[in-house]
Scaffold this motif. Structure first.
Motif, PDB file in Angstrom:
ATOM      1  N   GLY A  54       0.825  -1.199   0.000  1.00  0.00           N
ATOM      2  CA  GLY A  54       0.000   0.000   0.000  1.00  0.00           C
ATOM      3  C   GLY A  54       0.856   1.244   0.000  1.00  0.00           C
ATOM      4  N   PRO A  55       0.233   2.391  -0.107  1.00  0.00           N
ATOM      5  CA  PRO A  55       0.978   3.657  -0.172  1.00  0.00           C
ATOM      6  C   PRO A  55       1.814   3.911   1.081  1.00  0.00           C
ATOM      7  CG  PRO A  55      -1.311   3.986  -0.815  1.00  0.00           C
ATOM      8  CD  PRO A  55      -1.206   2.596  -0.257  1.00  0.00           C
ATOM      9  N   GLY A  56       3.135   4.094   0.882  1.00  0.00           N
ATOM     10  CA  GLY A  56       4.022   4.449   1.977  1.00  0.00           C
ATOM     11  C   GLY A  56       4.268   3.361   2.995  1.00  0.00           C
ATOM     12  N   VAL A  57       4.027   2.091   2.625  1.00  0.00           N
ATOM     13  CA  VAL A  57       4.242   0.978   3.548  1.00  0.00           C
ATOM     14  C   VAL A  57       5.072  -0.090   2.850  1.00  0.00           C
ATOM     15  CG1 VAL A  57       3.161  -0.834   4.943  1.00  0.00           C
ATOM     16  CG2 VAL A  57       2.030   1.381   4.693  1.00  0.00           C
ATOM     17  N   VAL A  58       6.113  -0.560   3.536  1.00  0.00           N
ATOM     18  CA  VAL A  58       6.888  -1.712   3.081  1.00  0.00           C
ATOM     19  C   VAL A  58       6.886  -2.697   4.230  1.00  0.00           C
ATOM     20  CG1 VAL A  58       9.163  -2.549   2.367  1.00  0.00           C
ATOM     21  CG2 VAL A  58       8.332  -0.331   1.554  1.00  0.00           C
ATOM     22  N   ARG A  59       6.639  -3.957   3.912  1.00  0.00           N
ATOM     23  CA  ARG A  59       6.612  -4.953   4.978  1.00  0.00           C
ATOM     24  C   ARG A  59       7.665  -6.020   4.743  1.00  0.00           C
ATOM     25  NH1 ARG A  59       1.340  -8.784   4.184  1.00  0.00           N
ATOM     26  NH2 ARG A  59       1.942  -9.656   2.174  1.00  0.00           N
ATOM     27  N   ALA A  60       8.122  -6.621   5.837  1.00  0.00           N
ATOM     28  CA  ALA A  60       9.051  -7.744   5.801  1.00  0.00           C
ATOM     29  C   ALA A  60       8.224  -9.005   5.991  1.00  0.00           C
ATOM     30  CB  ALA A  60      10.090  -7.619   6.906  1.00  0.00           C
ATOM     31  N   ILE A  71       7.709  -0.880   7.727  1.00  0.00           N
ATOM     32  CA  ILE A  71       8.124   0.516   7.817  1.00  0.00           C
ATOM     33  C   ILE A  71       7.028   1.329   7.142  1.00  0.00           C
ATOM     34  CG2 ILE A  71       9.543   0.367   5.716  1.00  0.00           C
ATOM     35  CD1 ILE A  71      11.472   2.405   7.135  1.00  0.00           C
ATOM     36  N   VAL A  72       6.603   2.409   7.812  1.00  0.00           N
ATOM     37  CA  VAL A  72       5.478   3.221   7.340  1.00  0.00           C
ATOM     38  C   VAL A  72       5.929   4.671   7.240  1.00  0.00           C
ATOM     39  CG1 VAL A  72       3.122   3.983   7.830  1.00  0.00           C
ATOM     40  CG2 VAL A  72       3.831   1.656   8.445  1.00  0.00           C
ATOM     41  N   ARG A  73       5.720   5.270   6.080  1.00  0.00           N
ATOM     42  CA  ARG A  73       6.090   6.674   5.868  1.00  0.00           C
ATOM     43  C   ARG A  73       5.179   7.568   6.712  1.00  0.00           C
ATOM     44  NH1 ARG A  73       5.879   7.501   0.131  1.00  0.00           N
ATOM     45  NH2 ARG A  73       3.662   7.688   0.455  1.00  0.00           N
ATOM     46  N   ARG A  74       5.782   8.478   7.489  1.00  0.00           N
ATOM     47  CA  ARG A  74       5.015   9.405   8.327  1.00  0.00           C
ATOM     48  C   ARG A  74       4.929  10.797   7.737  1.00  0.00           C
ATOM     49  NH1 ARG A  74       7.478   9.562  13.896  1.00  0.00           N
ATOM     50  NH2 ARG A  74       6.241  11.436  13.917  1.00  0.00           N
ATOM     51  N   TRP A  76       4.963  13.170   4.073  1.00  0.00           N
ATOM     52  CA  TRP A  76       4.784  13.008   2.641  1.00  0.00           C
ATOM     53  C   TRP A  76       6.074  13.207   1.867  1.00  0.00           C
ATOM     54  CZ3 TRP A  76       5.496  16.807  -1.030  1.00  0.00           C
ATOM     55  CH2 TRP A  76       5.593  18.104  -0.556  1.00  0.00           C
ATOM     56  N   THR A  77       7.076  13.853   2.475  1.00  0.00           N
ATOM     57  CA  THR A  77       8.372  14.024   1.818  1.00  0.00           C
ATOM     58  C   THR A  77       9.259  12.799   1.978  1.00  0.00           C
ATOM     59  OG1 THR A  77       9.319  15.046   3.797  1.00  0.00           O
ATOM     60  CG2 THR A  77       8.365  16.528   2.130  1.00  0.00           C
ATOM     61  N   GLY A  78       8.870  11.856   2.831  1.00  0.00           N
ATOM     62  CA  GLY A  78       9.661  10.652   3.031  1.00  0.00           C
ATOM     63  C   GLY A  78      10.848  10.837   3.953  1.00  0.00           C
ATOM     64  N   ARG A  79      10.816  11.851   4.809  1.00  0.00           N
ATOM     65  CA  ARG A  79      11.936  12.136   5.717  1.00  0.00           C
ATOM     66  C   ARG A  79      11.748  11.522   7.099  1.00  0.00           C
ATOM     67  NH1 ARG A  79      16.026  13.818   2.845  1.00  0.00           N
ATOM     68  NH2 ARG A  79      16.827  15.218   4.405  1.00  0.00           N
ATOM     69  N   ARG A  80      10.552  10.967   7.391  1.00  0.00           N
ATOM     70  CA  ARG A  80      10.276  10.323   8.686  1.00  0.00           C
ATOM     71  C   ARG A  80       9.474   9.046   8.438  1.00  0.00           C
ATOM     72  NH1 ARG A  80      11.511  13.992  12.576  1.00  0.00           N
ATOM     73  NH2 ARG A  80      10.602  12.893  14.307  1.00  0.00           N
ATOM     74  N   TRP A  81       9.888   7.977   9.090  1.00  0.00           N
ATOM     75  CA  TRP A  81       9.251   6.675   8.937  1.00  0.00           C
ATOM     76  C   TRP A  81       9.135   6.008  10.303  1.00  0.00           C
ATOM     77  CZ3 TRP A  81       8.366   4.526   3.914  1.00  0.00           C
ATOM     78  CH2 TRP A  81       8.883   5.267   2.863  1.00  0.00           C
ATOM     79  N   ASP A  82       8.153   5.149  10.481  1.00  0.00           N
ATOM     80  CA  ASP A  82       8.038   4.306  11.673  1.00  0.00           C
ATOM     81  C   ASP A  82       8.447   2.885  11.300  1.00  0.00           C
ATOM     82  OD1 ASP A  82       7.087   6.217  13.475  1.00  0.00           O
ATOM     83  OD2 ASP A  82       5.008   5.911  12.848  1.00  0.00           O
ATOM     84  N   LEU A  83       9.345   2.310  12.090  1.00  0.00           N
ATOM     85  CA  LEU A  83       9.786   0.922  11.949  1.00  0.00           C
ATOM     86  C   LEU A  83       9.158   0.136  13.086  1.00  0.00           C
ATOM     87  CD1 LEU A  83      13.508   1.723  11.317  1.00  0.00           C
ATOM     88  CD2 LEU A  83      12.211   0.161   9.878  1.00  0.00           C
ATOM     89  N   THR A  84       8.282  -0.817  12.770  1.00  0.00           N
ATOM     90  CA  THR A  84       7.573  -1.509  13.840  1.00  0.00           C
ATOM     91  C   THR A  84       7.479  -3.017  13.607  1.00  0.00           C
ATOM     92  OG1 THR A  84       5.441  -1.147  12.762  1.00  0.00           O
ATOM     93  CG2 THR A  84       6.132   0.500  14.378  1.00  0.00           C
ATOM     94  N   SER A  85       7.331  -3.729  14.704  1.00  0.00           N
ATOM     95  CA  SER A  85       6.995  -5.149  14.724  1.00  0.00           C
ATOM     96  C   SER A  85       6.408  -5.421  16.105  1.00  0.00           C
ATOM     97  CB  SER A  85       8.228  -6.021  14.477  1.00  0.00           C
ATOM     98  OG  SER A  85       8.955  -6.232  15.657  1.00  0.00           O
ATOM     99  N   GLN A  86       6.097  -6.661  16.375  1.00  0.00           N
ATOM    100  CA  GLN A  86       5.603  -6.983  17.714  1.00  0.00           C
ATOM    101  C   GLN A  86       6.715  -6.905  18.748  1.00  0.00           C
ATOM    102  OE1 GLN A  86       3.554 -10.737  17.589  1.00  0.00           O
ATOM    103  NE2 GLN A  86       1.780  -9.844  16.565  1.00  0.00           N
ATOM    104  N   GLU A 152       7.398   4.828  -7.818  1.00  0.00           N
ATOM    105  CA  GLU A 152       6.471   3.745  -7.478  1.00  0.00           C
ATOM    106  C   GLU A 152       5.033   4.117  -7.822  1.00  0.00           C
ATOM    107  OE1 GLU A 152       4.726   1.358  -3.634  1.00  0.00           O
ATOM    108  OE2 GLU A 152       6.534   2.537  -3.426  1.00  0.00           O
ATOM    109  N   PRO A 153       4.337   3.261  -8.557  1.00  0.00           N
ATOM    110  CA  PRO A 153       2.932   3.528  -8.850  1.00  0.00           C
ATOM    111  C   PRO A 153       2.095   3.277  -7.597  1.00  0.00           C
ATOM    112  CG  PRO A 153       3.594   1.430  -9.780  1.00  0.00           C
ATOM    113  CD  PRO A 153       4.817   2.043  -9.163  1.00  0.00           C
ATOM    114  N   ARG A 154       1.781   4.314  -6.875  1.00  0.00           N
ATOM    115  CA  ARG A 154       1.034   4.194  -5.619  1.00  0.00           C
ATOM    116  C   ARG A 154      -0.261   3.421  -5.834  1.00  0.00           C
ATOM    117  NH1 ARG A 154       5.045   4.839  -2.603  1.00  0.00           N
ATOM    118  NH2 ARG A 154       6.014   6.835  -2.725  1.00  0.00           N
ATOM    119  N   GLY A 155      -0.559   2.580  -4.883  1.00  0.00           N
ATOM    120  CA  GLY A 155      -1.787   1.807  -4.951  1.00  0.00           C
ATOM    121  C   GLY A 155      -1.617   0.478  -5.665  1.00  0.00           C
ATOM    122  N   LEU A 156      -0.510   0.287  -6.395  1.00  0.00           N
ATOM    123  CA  LEU A 156      -0.257  -0.996  -7.037  1.00  0.00           C
ATOM    124  C   LEU A 156       0.670  -1.802  -6.147  1.00  0.00           C
ATOM    125  CD1 LEU A 156       0.344   0.016 -10.757  1.00  0.00           C
ATOM    126  CD2 LEU A 156      -1.728  -0.898  -9.730  1.00  0.00           C
TER     127      LEU A 156
END
Length: 173
Positions: A54-60, A71-74, A76-86, A152-156
């Protein structure tokens, strides 16, 4: 967990990368630029896939298809991201200096990621405390080739199908 000095290297115009620490390989990575996907094979044989979700999300994703980190883009410029897991929660933040990023924990830098002035074909990672390997690789995935993210074609979202080729015994994409 990784700590200390690490290096991600790739020859010019190559989609092959290696994660090295003190002269020893930790992982081999293959980027698939048109799909925005990276295959990862650790030295112990473990395989992961980093893929857009999905838009602004990459998963492992593990070999069985189970997501274990993202990792989720916080911004819109892509300068801040959240890295999360359990198991963890970090923030990836761009430094005002060019080609420098920090993985931070509670606002304090846990690792610094820096590319050379010319490219991201060599990326140095210095972790002052133990940082999960997947967090480092997710951060690298979204910053090493910024033109891929811009195109990246957002939404694809790439889908895996049975007729897709397998990559050297790895994931099918």
């Amino acid at each position: 967990m990784v700590s200390g000095d690490l290096e991600l290297t790739s020859p010019w115009f190559s989609n092959e990368w290696w994660l090295v620490q003190q002269g020893e390989d930790l992982a081999q990575i293959r980027r698939h630029g048109r799909l925005y996907v990276s295959d990862i094979r650790l030295v112990d044989g473990t395989e992961w896939l980093l893929e857009p979700f999905g838009p602004g999300v990459v998963r492992a994703v593990e070999r069985d298809g189970g997501e274990f980190a993202r990792i989720v883009r916080r911004s819109w410029t892509g300068r801040r991201w959240d890295l999360t897991s359990q198991q963890f929660g970090y923030e990836l933040v761009s430094d005002p200096r060019p080609r420098r990023w920090f993985i931070s924990l509670a606002g304090a830098p846990a690792a610094e990621i820096s590319g050379s002035l010319v490219s991201y074909n060599t990326v140095d990672v210095t972790a002052s405390i133990g940082v999960p390997l997947v967090a480092v690789l997710l951060a690298w995935h979204v910053i090493a080739r910024p033109w891929e993210a811009a195109a990246e074609p957002r939404g694809l979202v790439p889908s895996r199908t049975p007729r897709d080729q397998r990559l050297e015994g790895g994931f099918s994409i």
